[in-house]
Design a protein around this motif. Structure first.
Motif, PDB file in Angstrom:
ATOM      1  N   PRO A 126       0.802  -1.237   0.000  1.00  0.00           N
ATOM      2  CA  PRO A 126       0.000   0.000   0.000  1.00  0.00           C
ATOM      3  C   PRO A 126       0.827   1.276   0.000  1.00  0.00           C
ATOM      4  O   PRO A 126       0.326   2.335  -0.401  1.00  0.00           O
ATOM      5  CB  PRO A 126      -0.827  -0.116   1.288  1.00  0.00           C
ATOM      6  CG  PRO A 126      -0.905  -1.578   1.566  1.00  0.00           C
ATOM      7  CD  PRO A 126       0.432  -2.123   1.128  1.00  0.00           C
ATOM      8  N   LEU A 127       2.086   1.202   0.416  1.00  0.00           N
ATOM      9  CA  LEU A 127       2.931   2.398   0.445  1.00  0.00           C
ATOM     10  C   LEU A 127       3.279   2.893  -0.954  1.00  0.00           C
ATOM     11  O   LEU A 127       3.812   4.003  -1.096  1.00  0.00           O
ATOM     12  CB  LEU A 127       4.220   2.114   1.220  1.00  0.00           C
ATOM     13  CG  LEU A 127       4.057   1.735   2.695  1.00  0.00           C
ATOM     14  CD1 LEU A 127       5.410   1.411   3.313  1.00  0.00           C
ATOM     15  CD2 LEU A 127       3.369   2.857   3.470  1.00  0.00           C
ATOM     16  N   SER A 228      -5.968  -8.508   4.196  1.00  0.00           N
ATOM     17  CA  SER A 228      -5.677  -7.357   5.058  1.00  0.00           C
ATOM     18  C   SER A 228      -4.917  -6.283   4.295  1.00  0.00           C
ATOM     19  O   SER A 228      -5.076  -5.083   4.580  1.00  0.00           O
ATOM     20  CB  SER A 228      -4.868  -7.803   6.274  1.00  0.00           C
ATOM     21  OG  SER A 228      -3.645  -8.397   5.866  1.00  0.00           O
ATOM     22  N   VAL A 229      -4.099  -6.683   3.336  1.00  0.00           N
ATOM     23  CA  VAL A 229      -3.338  -5.720   2.538  1.00  0.00           C
ATOM     24  C   VAL A 229      -4.231  -5.085   1.481  1.00  0.00           C
ATOM     25  O   VAL A 229      -4.196  -3.870   1.262  1.00  0.00           O
ATOM     26  CB  VAL A 229      -2.111  -6.403   1.900  1.00  0.00           C
ATOM     27  CG1 VAL A 229      -1.399  -5.456   0.931  1.00  0.00           C
ATOM     28  CG2 VAL A 229      -1.145  -6.888   2.973  1.00  0.00           C
ATOM     29  N   PRO A 233      -6.380   0.755   4.298  1.00  0.00           N
ATOM     30  CA  PRO A 233      -6.614   2.121   3.805  1.00  0.00           C
ATOM     31  C   PRO A 233      -5.404   2.638   3.043  1.00  0.00           C
ATOM     32  O   PRO A 233      -4.260   2.300   3.359  1.00  0.00           O
ATOM     33  CB  PRO A 233      -6.839   2.922   5.099  1.00  0.00           C
ATOM     34  CG  PRO A 233      -7.188   1.912   6.135  1.00  0.00           C
ATOM     35  CD  PRO A 233      -6.474   0.649   5.760  1.00  0.00           C
ATOM     36  N   THR A 234      -5.670   3.438   2.040  1.00  0.00           N
ATOM     37  CA  THR A 234      -4.582   4.031   1.264  1.00  0.00           C
ATOM     38  C   THR A 234      -3.971   5.179   2.051  1.00  0.00           C
ATOM     39  O   THR A 234      -4.662   6.150   2.377  1.00  0.00           O
ATOM     40  CB  THR A 234      -5.088   4.535  -0.090  1.00  0.00           C
ATOM     41  OG1 THR A 234      -5.577   3.425  -0.850  1.00  0.00           O
ATOM     42  CG2 THR A 234      -3.974   5.225  -0.864  1.00  0.00           C
ATOM     43  N   PRO A 235      -2.691   5.096   2.387  1.00  0.00           N
ATOM     44  CA  PRO A 235      -2.079   6.203   3.138  1.00  0.00           C
ATOM     45  C   PRO A 235      -1.941   7.445   2.275  1.00  0.00           C
ATOM     46  O   PRO A 235      -1.814   7.361   1.048  1.00  0.00           O
ATOM     47  CB  PRO A 235      -0.711   5.645   3.525  1.00  0.00           C
ATOM     48  CG  PRO A 235      -0.419   4.589   2.517  1.00  0.00           C
ATOM     49  CD  PRO A 235      -1.736   4.009   2.105  1.00  0.00           C
ATOM     50  N   ALA A 240       2.996   7.958   3.174  1.00  0.00           N
ATOM     51  CA  ALA A 240       3.611   6.788   2.541  1.00  0.00           C
ATOM     52  C   ALA A 240       5.083   7.041   2.246  1.00  0.00           C
ATOM     53  O   ALA A 240       5.937   6.190   2.525  1.00  0.00           O
ATOM     54  CB  ALA A 240       2.862   6.437   1.263  1.00  0.00           C
ATOM     55  N   ILE A 241       5.390   8.205   1.721  1.00  0.00           N
ATOM     56  CA  ILE A 241       6.784   8.498   1.376  1.00  0.00           C
ATOM     57  C   ILE A 241       7.624   8.632   2.638  1.00  0.00           C
ATOM     58  O   ILE A 241       8.775   8.170   2.687  1.00  0.00           O
ATOM     59  CB  ILE A 241       6.861   9.752   0.493  1.00  0.00           C
ATOM     60  CG1 ILE A 241       6.279   9.420  -0.888  1.00  0.00           C
ATOM     61  CG2 ILE A 241       8.298  10.269   0.383  1.00  0.00           C
ATOM     62  CD1 ILE A 241       6.244  10.585  -1.854  1.00  0.00           C
ATOM     63  N   ARG A 242       7.058   9.220   3.682  1.00  0.00           N
ATOM     64  CA  ARG A 242       7.803   9.291   4.947  1.00  0.00           C
ATOM     65  C   ARG A 242       8.103   7.893   5.475  1.00  0.00           C
ATOM     66  O   ARG A 242       9.205   7.633   5.974  1.00  0.00           O
ATOM     67  CB  ARG A 242       7.019  10.099   5.982  1.00  0.00           C
ATOM     68  CG  ARG A 242       7.795  10.294   7.287  1.00  0.00           C
ATOM     69  CD  ARG A 242       7.097  11.275   8.218  1.00  0.00           C
ATOM     70  NE  ARG A 242       5.745  10.876   8.548  1.00  0.00           N
ATOM     71  CZ  ARG A 242       4.644  11.462   8.075  1.00  0.00           C
ATOM     72  NH1 ARG A 242       4.731  12.489   7.248  1.00  0.00           N
ATOM     73  NH2 ARG A 242       3.446  11.025   8.439  1.00  0.00           N
ATOM     74  N   GLU A 243       7.149   6.967   5.348  1.00  0.00           N
ATOM     75  CA  GLU A 243       7.385   5.606   5.814  1.00  0.00           C
ATOM     76  C   GLU A 243       8.437   4.910   4.957  1.00  0.00           C
ATOM     77  O   GLU A 243       9.278   4.157   5.473  1.00  0.00           O
ATOM     78  CB  GLU A 243       6.085   4.808   5.803  1.00  0.00           C
ATOM     79  CG  GLU A 243       6.204   3.435   6.429  1.00  0.00           C
ATOM     80  CD  GLU A 243       6.654   3.469   7.878  1.00  0.00           C
ATOM     81  OE1 GLU A 243       7.318   2.505   8.318  1.00  0.00           O
ATOM     82  OE2 GLU A 243       6.350   4.462   8.587  1.00  0.00           O
TER      83      GLU A 243
END
Length: 445
Positions: A126-127, A228-229, A233-235, A240-243
């Motif tokens: 999802p990221l 589950s993936v 939810p879509t971050p 997402a980029i920070r993660e």
């Protein structure tokens, strides 16, 4: 035991962001290149103990947790690119373990465009949805052309994957409609492949694995990814980029901002903003690496070991060395892989792997697996300046025998060229003569 670096608290005032997403400024502590190098090796998992028994999914998960990504490449002169980083850290392991993790439920990894074509842990999928949403800007030309000019083909391909998946491009190409428009052919094989790649890029299909000939097998995401993936939810893009920067920073240990950006090929502005935010929260700490130009960032959990005792070959596609500027700054090692160089310009052969001994890249070893003859060929081997040839050869010989055993090859060929060839061949002969050791592997000239 490790060395400590005393860091002052991150200053919020130093992380205020301008329109372009400015990087933190202010005073930073200094670490040596040797400390940075050992921190990088620890972060990449080279200091983790190798399994004493059979390698399991637990060991695989440990390495994946360290790296966060395995680059995929079709070159098979020695072994596929995604298999080698695991060997460098775990030793001889069954490659079927990674195959199962990528192709059978419960999957541990899934393929997407991370650092080029790559395996990433399924939880990371999802990221990359922000990248999927930017396909109309970032996917390469043939994908966008087919999506815009032939939406009926894209719809047909999507339907076929839903009905028949997992399916390869070649299987769909054989059955694709071939419409005649005047004197011109309609859909053709390359357009079918481009439609599949478009759907893969935007996330409407996923990779269910690869065939033995390395062809991607396409299927619907809900039949590939855990529920589950799929339902996660879509971050937000920034989250997402920070993660992703957090993952790359943990995997690199210490890195400059362009290296953090390169790990997942992130947009520069977004990466700079993410770095600043990670500094503010204390995950990253600004440091100066002696001799480096510009600021670097040390992950809060990074180890700074006093010494490293490892002897292993490193793939050209290993995260440790794939950013060549970083490889030079960390190891004083200029690296250029021969497969992308015309023959007359190759200095170190076609597929030369760095040899890591201690915390230093001490040699380059050109290798080829002759599977028909059952021999690990050593077309060339070269020592780095300042190394002791005999010591390098003594550590390299058993490492090559282990590679041969891992690949199911019964012999290691004598080194054919390079300034370390004589010393290595002699060490290989001695290694083969050890009573009761390295059974089934011989040295041939």
């Amino acid at each position: 035991m490790g060395e400590s670096v005393v860091m002052g608290p991150a200053r919020r005032a130093a992380t205020r962001l301008g329109v372009a997403g400015e990087l933190p400024v202010g005073r930073a502590e200094t670490i040596s290149v040797a400390q940075a190098r050992r921190a990088a090796l620890a972060a990449q998992g080279f200091l983790d103990p190798r399994p004493k028994g059979p390698v399991t999914r637990r060991h695989l998960a440990r390495v994946l947790g360290r790296l966060g990504v395995l680059q995929i490449d079709s070159v098979n002169v020695l072994a596929r690119a995604h298999y080698l980083p695991l060997f460098s850290r775990l030793g001889a392991y069954p490659t079927s373990l990674l195959d199962r993790a990528a192709q059978r439920p419960p999957r541990m990894v899934v393929e997407y465009w991370a650092h080029m074509a790559s395996y990433v842990p399924v939880e990371s999928h999802p990221l990359f949805r922000w990248r999927m949403d930017r396909a109309d800007q970032e996917a390469w030309g043939s994908m966008r052309r087919v999506a815009v000019e032939q939406p009926e083909l894209v719809a047909w391909v999507r339907e076929q994957v839903a009905q028949r998946g997992p399916v390869t491009a070649a299987e769909l190409e054989r059955d694709s409609p071939r419409l005649v428009r005047g004197e011109e052919w309609g859909w053709n094989w390359s357009d079918v492949k481009s439609a599949l790649e478009w759907l893969f890029y935007v996330g409407e299909v996923a990779s269910a694995g690869r065939t033995t000939s390395f062809a991607r097998r396409y299927d619907l995401p809900e039949r590939v990814l855990p529920r589950s993936v799929v339902e996660a939810p879509t971050p937000a893009r920034a989250d997402a980029i920070r993660e992703l920067v957090r993952i790359s920073a943990r995997a690199l240990g210490v890195a400059a901002e362009p290296e953090l950006r390169d790990y997942f090929r992130l947009p520069a502005r977004d990466c700079r903003r993410a770095v600043a935010e990670l500094v503010e929260e204390g995950t990253l700490r600004p440091v100066t690496v002696a001799g480096w130009r510009g600021r670097a960032y040390l992950h809060a959990e990074a180890r700074l070991p006093r010494r490293v005792d490892v002897a292993t070959l490193v793939s050209p596609f290993d995260p440790l060395v794939w950013e060549r500027g970083r490889t030079h700054r960390l190891f004083d090692f200029h690296y250029r892989i021969g497969i992308y160089t015309v023959a007359q310009e190759r200095e170190y052969g076609y597929y030369a792997l760095p040899f890591l001994m201690g915390d230093t890249l001490v040699a380059r070893v050109d290798l080829k697996a002759d599977r028909q003859a059952g021999v690990l060929l050593v077309p060339g081997v070269w020592a780095e300046p300042g190394t002791v040839a005999g010591e390098v050869a003594a550590r390299l010989a058993p490492a090559l025998v282990e590679v041969a055993q891992w690949l199911g090859l019964g012999a290691v060929g004598a080194a054919q060229s390079g300034d370390l060839a004589g010393e290595l061949t002699a060490a290989l002969v001695r290694e083969g003569a050890v009573p009761g050791g390295r059974a089934g592997v011989t040295v041939i000239g």
